[in-house]
Design a protein around this motif. Sequence first.
Motif, PDB file in Angstrom:
ATOM      1  N   LYS A 132       0.835  -1.204   0.000  1.00  0.00           N
ATOM      2  CA  LYS A 132       0.000   0.000   0.000  1.00  0.00           C
ATOM      3  C   LYS A 132       0.864   1.246   0.000  1.00  0.00           C
ATOM      4  O   LYS A 132       0.496   2.272  -0.593  1.00  0.00           O
ATOM      5  N   ASP A 136       0.290   4.015  -2.737  1.00  0.00           N
ATOM      6  CA  ASP A 136      -0.035   5.386  -2.324  1.00  0.00           C
ATOM      7  C   ASP A 136       0.827   6.414  -3.050  1.00  0.00           C
ATOM      8  O   ASP A 136       0.466   7.588  -3.144  1.00  0.00           O
ATOM      9  N   ARG A 137       1.975   6.000  -3.547  1.00  0.00           N
ATOM     10  CA  ARG A 137       2.889   6.916  -4.235  1.00  0.00           C
ATOM     11  C   ARG A 137       2.529   7.090  -5.704  1.00  0.00           C
ATOM     12  O   ARG A 137       3.069   7.953  -6.378  1.00  0.00           O
ATOM     13  N   ARG A 191      -5.025   8.185  -5.998  1.00  0.00           N
ATOM     14  CA  ARG A 191      -3.886   7.287  -5.846  1.00  0.00           C
ATOM     15  C   ARG A 191      -4.295   5.896  -6.310  1.00  0.00           C
ATOM     16  O   ARG A 191      -5.468   5.518  -6.237  1.00  0.00           O
ATOM     17  N   SER A 193      -3.804   3.193  -4.872  1.00  0.00           N
ATOM     18  CA  SER A 193      -4.278   2.400  -3.733  1.00  0.00           C
ATOM     19  C   SER A 193      -5.784   2.517  -3.515  1.00  0.00           C
ATOM     20  O   SER A 193      -6.367   1.721  -2.770  1.00  0.00           O
ATOM     21  N   ASP A 283       4.486   9.092   7.256  1.00  0.00           N
ATOM     22  CA  ASP A 283       4.576   9.342   5.819  1.00  0.00           C
ATOM     23  C   ASP A 283       5.572  10.437   5.466  1.00  0.00           C
ATOM     24  O   ASP A 283       5.936  10.604   4.307  1.00  0.00           O
TER      25      ASP A 283
END
Length: 381
Positions: A132, A136-137, A191, A193, A283
């Motif tokens: 994840k 997320d990136r 994103r 994700s 993060d």
Amino acid sequence: MKNTHPPVSALALTGKITEWLTFDNMHHQWLLLAACFWVIFMFMVASKFITLTFRDPDAYSAKQEFLFLTAMPDPGKLQGEQQFPEELKPTGKVLSDGQLVQPLVYMERLELIRNVCRDEALKNLSHTAVSKFVLDRIFVCDKHKILFCQTPKVGNTQWKKVLIVLNGAFPSIEDIPENVVHDHEKNGLPRLSAFSDAEIQKRLKTYFKFFIVRDPFERLISAFKDKFVHNPRFEPWYRHEIAPGIIRKYRRNRTETRGIQFEDFVRYLGDPNHRWLDLQFGDHIIHWVTYVELCAPCEISYSVIGHHETLEDDAPYILKEAGIDHLVSYPTIPPGITVYNKTKVEHYFLGISKRDIRRLYARFEGDFKLFGYQKPEFLLN
């Protein structure tokens, strides 16, 4: 037969010849004068053109954003010539109509990644799970089937603006408020994700995928300067929470009362057991984790890998390969903005122990090898 014409005296004939020569000489003088005026006029025009064309590059602020894109095409902007380190010189060619020829360098970059990924000795440094954190990136533009993996401190804000405009959230780059770019509830930039497993796999297999890298050590310097030296006021946790945590753990001279130093930062990053502190930071650590951890280049088959050092060629090539060059344009980047600065790197690492630098390199060795950056022997030996 008698000659009826009156005789012309030698004196009169001489006078006429003199009058003709005088007139002819004046005629040539006027022509010469007119030619001189024309030359002066053309020189003035040329001087004005040269002044307008070759402006002082120092007048361009390094802090000024170098990406001004709109949803309209911007033809006719040619890429300026740039000087690069020998190992990073771009090989792309530009045709007279501005169209880029498929260069070998981009295929070589992808082939290098494949070769390094197969190297068992580097497996721990080159492989990571598509977790994840990685998903997320990666930002998604479904409208144009593009995936972009965020690698902080490599000009990513500009590319996010590109996708925001392409997704239709804003009509142009200029219309995007700065506080919206990184607000993922307002910028209309999802994103990867956020999708189901099946939708994630579908996009990973069929979409155009890219990300940008730069020299790993220079990227760390940029992250340090941005987060701990300049430190935007809307991110106070870097200076007030993260910096004290690093100082408490990694500062050798306990009597030193100054704020975080680059030496502290290097020692933290090079510690094999740094992860326990990373978890506390959350993060925020994305600004200095490896490209491997961010984008999983051995697990995800990317279409193009751009280099910050050759962005003048890479940016238009990426736009073209993604099929969006008719929608957005990438202007010429002034000289010096993206060039690798060895002097700056030497300055920042001056006084830091070889042991700490070697430990830092050991952590980022995968990034150096995967993306063709030369080992910084001038710092290590």
